[in-house]
Structures are given as C-alpha cells and as structure tokens.
Design an enzyme around this catalytic site. Structure first.
Site, PDB file in Angstrom:
ATOM      1  CB  CYS A   1      -0.984  -0.038   1.166  1.00  0.00           C
ATOM      2  SG  CYS A   1      -2.415   0.994   0.873  1.00  0.00           S
TER       3      CYS A   1
ATOM      4  CG  HIS B   1      -3.231  -3.683   3.384  1.00  0.00           C
ATOM      5  ND1 HIS B   1      -2.231  -3.231   4.201  1.00  0.00           N
ATOM      6  CD2 HIS B   1      -3.889  -2.580   2.941  1.00  0.00           C
ATOM      7  CE1 HIS B   1      -2.271  -1.905   4.269  1.00  0.00           C
ATOM      8  NE2 HIS B   1      -3.270  -1.485   3.505  1.00  0.00           N
TER       9      HIS B   1
ATOM     10  CD  GLU C   1      -0.981  -6.436   5.348  1.00  0.00           C
ATOM     11  OE1 GLU C   1      -0.682  -6.609   4.148  1.00  0.00           O
ATOM     12  OE2 GLU C   1      -1.177  -5.305   5.851  1.00  0.00           O
TER      13      GLU C   1
HETATM   14  N1  GLN Z   1      -1.988   6.611   3.036  1.00  0.00           N
HETATM   15  C1  GLN Z   1      -2.073   5.853   1.825  1.00  0.00           C
HETATM   16  C2  GLN Z   1      -3.458   5.917   1.203  1.00  0.00           C
HETATM   17  O1  GLN Z   1      -4.408   6.231   1.852  1.00  0.00           O
HETATM   18  C3  GLN Z   1      -1.678   4.402   2.068  1.00  0.00           C
HETATM   19  C4  GLN Z   1      -2.655   3.655   2.911  1.00  0.00           C
HETATM   20  C5  GLN Z   1      -2.112   2.354   3.410  1.00  0.00           C
HETATM   21  O2  GLN Z   1      -0.916   2.123   3.351  1.00  0.00           O
HETATM   22  N2  GLN Z   1      -2.978   1.497   3.911  1.00  0.00           N
HETATM   23  O3  GLN Z   1      -3.611   5.628   0.048  1.00  0.00           O
END
Ligand code: GLN
Length: 550
Positions: A381, A507, A509
């Site tokens: 992300c 994500h 994970e």
């Molecule tokens: N802050 C970034 C976004 O909102 C990444 C979010 C994250 O890593 N979950 O896109």
C-alpha cells in the site's frame, strides 16, 4: 441450535484472550464442527479504523471491508475462515444502533436504558452469528472490572437464559504471575478476578491460567476450589514457543474435551490436528535465519503491523527459515548513507502500509536502496506508493515527485487521491475498503508468485498511482503487473531489472494463513532466503548473477 463459548479476561490486558479464543476455534474446527468467532470491544469508537495503531495495534480489514480489531486476524489465521465485519462489535456501534432506533420511534415512548435496551442490542449481535454454525466463540475485550465492559458482561450473563444453561460455556482467562523473590506462581490475582466475575453473576466453567511456566496440580486444585470450578476446567496456558502451539497445549490440558462435554457436543470424536502439529513443528525448528528490515513508523509497537509479522512467519515456515525482523524506524533513515548503513546487509526490505507524512522520506530512501542494491523488496500500500515516488524522482528525474497526500502542491503528483475520494469528508469507514479483484499481467514476478490470472485481495487506502505517469514508469522499467479489471487502477508494480521487487496497493498480509502463506509473502521470503544463502556462499546470488550477465 448453536452452542456458545464466552471468553472473558482478568487481572491484566494483553493476556492472550484472543489467542485462547482462536485456539479454541481451531480445536472445535478440528473436531469437524462449524465455528464462528466474534470480538466485543467496550471502547466507544464505532470501529478501530480511526484509532492510532500505536495505541490499539493494527486495524484488521475483513473481506467485506470492515475495519476491525486485530484479534479477528488471529481468529482468521487459526480457524482458516473469512469473517465478516459483524464479527467485530464495539460500544460505539451498539449505541449508534440504539440511538437510531430511538430516533425512529422504535421504542414506542419507553425510557431507553442500558438494561434492557443496550444489553438486548449486544445479545442480538451475538445471536445474529448463531445461524448455520455449531459453535459461536465470543470474546469480550478488556478486563473484568472495567467500567465500560459492564454492559457487555451483563449481556453475556443474560445470554445464559436466552440460549439455555446447557448451551453455554464461560471461559475466564486470568494471569497467574511468577513472583521472582519467592520463586512461586501466585494464584491470588486469578482468584480475585474470578470473584469479580462472580460478583456480577457470571460463574466461569473454566479458568485458563496464563503464566510463564506450567501450573502444578496443586495450584490448579487451589484455583478450582476457591473459584468453584471443576478441577478439569482449570488449565495451564503457559508461554509457548509459537502462538500456533497454543491449540496443541490446550488440547493436552484437556480444555476442548471439557468444554464439548459441558455444552453437550459429541465428545467421542478427537480433533484432527495432524497437519497443524506438523506446521507447528516446522515453525519451531527452522533450518536457517532470514533477516527482514521492516521500515515503519510504529516500530516500538510490533502489534501495529501484526498481520505483516504473522504473514512473514507463515512464509518462513514454508521455507524452513526463522524470519527475524529488524525494526527500522523510518524517521531514522535521514539520508541515503544512513539507509545504506542500516539496510545493505538485510536479506529483504519491507515497507508496510501507513498514513501521514512523518517518516515518508525514510521510506523513500529504503525503497531506493532496495532498488539500487537489488535487495528483495515488498511494498504494501504506502510501500507501493513510496516505491513509485522514489522511481519517479531518481529514475524518471522528476525530482519533486510526490504523493499529494504528503505534498499537495507537488508539480508531479505520481500518487494522487482517487477520484471518488475528493468529496469524502468523514474519516471513519470511507476509504476504499475490502476485497477487490486484481488482474495479474502474465509473465511477471507477480504472475509467478500467484500462478493465477485474477486474484482477490483486501484494500484500505484513499490514494492511488496517477495514470498520467503510467507509460513513463513502464518505459523506464517499472512494470505495472496488476490492474483492476477495468484497468483504471494500478494494483501492483514491480521492477524488471531486479531479482524481486514488488509493490501492491492492497494488503496481502490479511489473507495469509500459517499453513498456507500468502503468495507475495511466499515469493518475497523465498527471494530473501536466496540472498541469505548467496551471502553465505551456499547459492549463486541472483543479484550478482544479474549484474554479471548485464
Ligand atoms: N496513506 C495511503 C493511502 O491512503 C496508504 C494507505 C495504506 O498504506 N494502507 O492511500
């Protein structure tokens, strides 16, 4: 009719109630029973999505986009099941519902009170999970004696009347501390917390004693006698070499046999734990150690990245290695030289998800070093977003490239706010959340990892790669290897000239399991292991090979 197991905790928080609930879930599933789990959290937030991970640990995202308590991650991993957002309930949700009903006039002029209206709402959340399942395991967050936990404890006390005494089992997890100077385990705190529980009308059926060493038969007898619990109901849950060993430990202590008898389930079938035990055995007897730098903002609280840590461990189990995490605070990576000194000897670099500008330049430095030094890199992300910013700055030469999250006025917003996010005002529950499909581009590292053309992964973000820069990134060697099916959203990137450098907007994970590592973690840890073997002279280093052949 579903059976209910209710888990409470006493003496101290962070006792491992979640692991106990998850382990019981695994033991019930291993008996062929259908299990579902739920966490009741007494805090007033509607969900943990708006809470600081430093205080509350990771926000676990369910496939239906719920931002939930991290214990749901343990439940999913131990029981190998996908839960939904309704498995995470908080005081905030209960009150929102009760107040909305009051405003609609549903209470027909009555005075709305904690008992019965709030407690009824809590019970209805528990009972809502009881369809199509054999066992519902419900964990009450916090510690017995907390003021905000009282309505939840009253609700689970009443539940006995709703479902019948023979269908419910109360399990209390309590700390039994070892006091150094006397060299003894002390049962008094556990006794007091059982007394506290009984004073509000809940008599536990079982007491799980958390301690750093096994309890003697004599101590168990003492707790049983003074807590009015059957002797077989008092079990020792001492520290284990791996959290995944806890189901085996509780099984040895006979807790699952005791519970199934108590709630009238078939006690003659033994749980099938053959595969699980083999996995635990591999986990606690690794052949080698692989070191991964985890570059984040909350490095003094590993729980903030709990699922990432677990997913690394799962991949390690598959590859016979212990994954040792070097916690690197992104604030400390002040320049490229420091990044070099801190990271160059690592076997892999992982930049996990995150929000806010603090530490962002350090994460960019980490992504850059991993690219230049050919160190396996997994960017999750925000970890993908910093990889794109880094590449734009140092390979495309757009020196002021940034994400508009960190520099709204940047001339090159290579990462920008998603179109549907511009109008969003409320912070809670408004990100792009939950499972979406991702089409994998054939012939890529991502394709090799997944072995499937379309994958489904969980998201939690507002920003995305700016499509205006896609062709320039690709032309310079950053391949877009995963896309939303309509091709409008970049879901994954990788580097062509690198042994293993992958970023995902989702994500990965959250879907990893101890006996089935998530494919990107699997590929990343395998690449890190190869680097470790190459450094030890036990395998040709893919990075060196690549440099030689270039
Ligand atoms: N802050 C970034 C976004 O909102 C990444 C979010 C994250 O890593 N979950 O896109």
């Amino acid at each position: 009719m579903a059976k209910h197991i209710l888990i409470t905790g006493g003496v101290s928080s962070s006792l491992g109630k979640g692991i106990t609930a998850a382990s019981l879930g695994r033991l019930m599933k291993a008996r062929g029973l259908r299990v579902t789990l739920q966490k009741l959290d007494p805090y007033v937030n509607v969900d943990p999505g708006t809470m600081n991970p430093f205080e509350h640990g990771e926000v676990f995202v369910t496939e239906d986009g719920g931002e939930t308590d991290l214990d749901l991650g343990h439940y999913e991993r131990f029981v190998d099941t996908n839960l939904r957002r309704d498995s995470s309930v908080s005081t905030g949700q209960i009150y929102s519902t009760v107040i909305a009903k009051e405003r609609r006039g549903d209470y027909l002029g009555r005075t709305v009170q904690v008992i019965p209206h709030v407690t009824d709402e809590i019970k209805s959340r528990i009972l809502a999970l009881a369809d199509d399942t054999d066992v519902v395991i419900t964990e009450v967050g916090g510690t017995v004696g907390d003021i905000e936990g009282l309505p939840f404890l009253e609700a689970i006390r009443q539940l006995r009347y709703d479902v019948g005494r023979e269908n419910i089992c109360y399990v209390h997890v309590a700390l039994v501390p070892f006091i150094g100077p006397t060299g003894e385990l002390k049962t008094k705190p556990a006794q007091h917390s059982v007394r506290e529980l009984r004073s509000i009308g809940i008599q536990p059926d079982a007491v799980v004693c958390r301690s750093d060493r096994p309890l003697s038969a004599e101590l168990k007898r003492k707790i049983a006698l003074l807590s009015d619990v059957d002797l077989e109901g008092v079990v020792s849950a001492h520290d284990a070499a791996s959290i995944y060993a806890v189901p085996l430990l509780l099984r040895e202590e006979g807790l699952d046999d005791f519970i199934v008898q108590r709630i009238g389930l078939d006690a003659t079938v033994a749980p099938d734990l053959v595969d699980w035990a083999a996995m635990v055995n591999r986990a606690i007897h690794p052949d080698d150690v692989v070191r991964i730098a985890l570059v984040g903002k909350y490095t003094s609280l590993p729980d903030a990245y709990l699922s990432v840590v677990e997913a690394l461990g799962h991949a390690g189990v598959k590859h016979g290695v212990d994954v040792e995490i070097d916690w690197v605070s992104s604030d400390d990576l002040v320049d490229q030289l420091t990044a070099e000194r801190t990271l160059a000897s690592e076997h892999g670099v992982l930049v996990p998800g995150g929000f806010g500008v603090r530490g962002i330049e350090g994460k960019i430095a980490a992504a850059r070093l991993a690219r230049q030094r050919h160190i396996p890199y997994l960017g999750i992300c925000l970890g993908l977003q910093v990889a794109v910013v880094e590449f734009a700055r140092h390979v495309l030469g757009l020196s002021e490239a940034n994400s508009s999250e960190f520099q709204p006025e940047t001339p090159d917003p290579v990462v920008h706010l998603m179109a549907d996010q511009h109008s969003v005002v409320d912070k809670g529950g408004t990100m792009r959340l939950g499972t979406y499909p991702c089409r994998i581009v054939p012939g890529t590292t991502a394709a090799a990892a997944y072995g499937e053309p379309v994958v489904y992964e969980r998201h939690r973000h507002r920003w995305e790669v700016n499509n205006r820069y896609r062709s320039r990134l690709e032309a310079a060697g950053m391949r877009i290897c995963g896309l939303s099916p309509d091709e409008r959203l970049v879901e994954m990137i990788e580097l062509t000239d690198h042994p293993w450098y992958v970023g995902s907007q989702f994500h990965p994970e959250f879907q990893s399991r101890p006996n089935r590592p998530q494919p990107l973690f699997d590929g990343f840890v395998a690449a890190a292991r190869d680097r470790m073997l190459a450094q030890a002279g036990r395998l040709p280093d893919p990075a060196t090979m690549q440099e030689l052949s270039a």
